[in-house]
Design an enzyme around this catalytic site. Sequence first.
Site, PDB file in Angstrom:
ATOM      1  N   HIS A 149       0.836  -1.197   0.000  1.00  0.00           N
ATOM      2  CA  HIS A 149       0.000   0.000   0.000  1.00  0.00           C
ATOM      3  C   HIS A 149       0.874   1.251   0.000  1.00  0.00           C
ATOM      4  CE1 HIS A 149      -3.292   2.744   1.112  1.00  0.00           C
ATOM      5  NE2 HIS A 149      -4.051   1.841   0.527  1.00  0.00           N
ATOM      6  N   HIS A 169      -4.289   5.954  -6.194  1.00  0.00           N
ATOM      7  CA  HIS A 169      -5.453   6.610  -5.585  1.00  0.00           C
ATOM      8  C   HIS A 169      -5.865   7.813  -6.430  1.00  0.00           C
ATOM      9  CE1 HIS A 169      -4.378   4.163  -2.131  1.00  0.00           C
ATOM     10  NE2 HIS A 169      -5.551   4.433  -1.621  1.00  0.00           N
ATOM     11  N   HIS A 178      -6.932  -1.979  -5.909  1.00  0.00           N
ATOM     12  CA  HIS A 178      -7.277  -2.541  -4.604  1.00  0.00           C
ATOM     13  C   HIS A 178      -7.898  -3.934  -4.736  1.00  0.00           C
ATOM     14  CE1 HIS A 178      -6.685   1.648  -3.207  1.00  0.00           C
ATOM     15  NE2 HIS A 178      -6.372   1.080  -2.068  1.00  0.00           N
ATOM     16  N   HIS A 297     -14.764   6.057   1.765  1.00  0.00           N
ATOM     17  CA  HIS A 297     -13.385   5.595   1.833  1.00  0.00           C
ATOM     18  C   HIS A 297     -12.456   6.535   2.625  1.00  0.00           C
ATOM     19  CE1 HIS A 297      -9.206   5.601   0.273  1.00  0.00           C
ATOM     20  NE2 HIS A 297      -9.293   4.319   0.568  1.00  0.00           N
ATOM     21  N   HIS A 301     -10.843   6.121   6.663  1.00  0.00           N
ATOM     22  CA  HIS A 301      -9.409   5.998   6.974  1.00  0.00           C
ATOM     23  C   HIS A 301      -9.048   6.952   8.114  1.00  0.00           C
ATOM     24  CE1 HIS A 301      -7.243   3.278   4.255  1.00  0.00           C
ATOM     25  NE2 HIS A 301      -8.197   3.518   3.377  1.00  0.00           N
ATOM     26  N   PHE A 318      -1.469   6.831   3.731  1.00  0.00           N
ATOM     27  CA  PHE A 318      -1.195   5.815   2.708  1.00  0.00           C
ATOM     28  C   PHE A 318      -0.033   4.896   3.109  1.00  0.00           C
ATOM     29  CE2 PHE A 318      -2.847   9.035  -0.537  1.00  0.00           C
ATOM     30  CZ  PHE A 318      -4.078   8.421  -0.598  1.00  0.00           C
ATOM     31  N   HIS A 331     -11.376  -2.380   2.764  1.00  0.00           N
ATOM     32  CA  HIS A 331     -11.330  -2.386   1.301  1.00  0.00           C
ATOM     33  C   HIS A 331     -12.147  -3.506   0.680  1.00  0.00           C
ATOM     34  CE1 HIS A 331      -9.351   0.994  -0.481  1.00  0.00           C
ATOM     35  NE2 HIS A 331      -8.720   1.122   0.663  1.00  0.00           N
TER      36      HIS A 331
END
Length: 574
Positions: A149, A169, A178, A297, A301, A318, A331
């Site tokens: 990632h 992203h 993903h 999303h 996070h 990230f 995810h």
Amino acid sequence: MAKQWLLLLLLLLHLVATLCLSKQFPPVSNLLLPSSSPATARVAIADSGAEDGSSEIKNRGIPLKANLSSCHPSYPSGDQIGSCCPTPAWSELEIIDFQFPDPSSPIRVRRAAHLVDEEYKAKYEKAVAIMKELPLDHPHNFWRQADLHCIYCTGAFDQVNSTAPFKTHHSWLFFPWHRALLYFHERILGKLIGDDNFALTFWSWDHPDGMHFPTMFTKGVLNDTERDAIRLPTVVDFNYHEDRGLTDGELVLDNLALMYHHMVSGAKKAELFMGCKLRSGVDGDCDSGGTIEESPHNPMHGWVGDRNNPVKEDMGAFHSAGRDPVLYAHHSNIDRMWATWQKMRNNELEFDNEEWLNSEFTFFDENLQFVRIRVRDVLNMSKLRIDYQDIGLPWLDTRPQPSVPPEIARSILKKRHDHNEGILRMPSETAEAHKLQRNGRLEKSITIRVQRPRINRTQEAKHKEEEVLFIYGIDTKRSGFVKFDVFINAVEETVLVPQSREFVGTFTNIDNSCTNPKGRMEKKKVKPHLKLGISELLEDLQAEGDDNIWVTLVPRGGTAINTTVEGIRIMYMK
Ligand SMILES: *[C@@H]1O[C@H](CO)[C@@H](O)[C@H](O)[C@H]1NC(C)=O
Ligand SMILES: *[C@@H]1O[C@H](CO)[C@@H](O)[C@H](O)[C@H]1NC(C)=O
Ligand SMILES: *[C@@H]1O[C@H](CO)[C@@H](O)[C@H](O)[C@H]1NC(C)=O
Ligand SMILES: *[C@@H]1O[C@H](CO)[C@@H](O)[C@H](O)[C@H]1NC(C)=O
Ligand SMILES: *[C@@H]1O[C@H](CO)[C@@H](O)[C@H](O)[C@H]1NC(C)=O
Ligand SMILES: *[C@@H]1O[C@H](CO)[C@@H](O)[C@H](O)[C@H]1NC(C)=O
């Protein structure tokens, strides 16, 4: 319910003002812009505007691909340099093409985290425990898996024949990359415990029963120390920017309404749902995610990550998100949303575009082979032998309602407009761009009247071309977490939430420093934009026949104080 009372009060004020035929409109305008519209002075309108972000991006016409010889340190946290480059270097490995699993092999059905049994949890824990015990340089080691990632999201590799970072992203690579990550991670976990049917679990935050943090991820090896202990016991907040003081019941309704918006009314075209069309090379860069990437999303996070860490590690950044095992459950639900959306549109191909279809990523598979997988390989879940447990889609029935009767809202807005009270005009007669000037900072709410080039369109025309609110040239100055909400024809936006039909969408970014490794994107700094589908919403606000709509941008929690926006206009998307 304070919201209802405020709205009632507003309507009363409106009536009083109308009856008095007063030229002054103090109470309402005070609510709209706290001081006597200083934003008007600050956000003047300029007629010129070269860069509107709408011009077709130049591109080299080749699929996106990482230059595996180019791994370099990236900037995982602000100015702090970090490196997630793999050893041995990927450039030294032999790459084989991805092969689909045997079509007769059983389908791995991913189940909801709140519904799995103890036996499953024990299996998952065992697999992750083995992963964590593997030698640190083993590609299946838990932390090396976590690095994937970091590698693909902080721009550790350049693209081939370019200095542009390879990142997955904020673009149409988001869902495909993903899905591939989950596919390999799941098979590796299964292999480690000798279970060829092992499937990941999904955190069903879109369902009221799954809106708490899944308890299975708070125990043993699935636990993570870098989480926000304060928030975890409560219902998640898809519109999170700071604790909003809502009850659990209100949060559930708000989340469901936002899901409806981001899965249905705001996601009628592939680009709106999937994200912008990232092309290869420096010139082809774009930086805007689709509806689900933007929310839930991004906020999720930030909601899970520890607020005491510099960039909300682990989940909030990230470079570190993969260190928290819940990333894969989060995810899996993101991926389930893609699968659901694909089904809702009869699996129509998202983009019939070779550059996208042939864009490629590399992963280690469960047999330690280094595999090249392309976007076209991950489009059909049945070929990957993956499926999701059916737990229903409660948000399908939560189409939001206007918070104020539309005709009353319009008459209030028109009056404010006529009295020049804090409403900025976008003189976009020709649908061309007009800039909000550089100092148009989002310190407080800004309301702008936006011209609609076409009105009273037929259903057929709307089906063919979605009307899109295009907010372009968003410059966050790369200042960490930024959020603002967007409303149409809102009378009292400060109390509005996604349950109100006036809510059009939200802009959020998590730890953007990661996507901009210093010195690598200096040549062309791409400013994100927001494209928000509004055809259905305008019907519900009874605004389809109106020449103008009023768009309000509402910065949240002081995070957008340095953010500027170049302009807003209507566009049509095929
Ligand atoms: C990169 O450039 C080289 C030399 O011009 C060329 O042979 C190669 O095909 C290019 N690779 C890609 C993926 O464009
Ligand atoms: C890959 O990156 C290396 C190191 O930066 C560079 O020397 C090489 O030219 C690049 N190759 C391609 C095809 O981009
Ligand atoms: C999970 O980690 C947190 C933070 O370190 C800790 O407070 C908690 O006790 C752990 N939970 C369990 C069940 O071990
Ligand atoms: C997906 O793959 C299956 C075979 O596994 C096939 O029957 C189905 O038609 C494919 N769907 C699409 C949309 O291509
Ligand atoms: C658009 O539709 C509205 C409502 O049906 C109608 O009042 C109006 O006259 C129409 N305008 C045009 C230009 O067709
Ligand atoms: C806004 O910019 C100023 C000056 O660069 C900086 O000190 C401040 O922290 C920034 N605020 C936010 C919320 O990013």
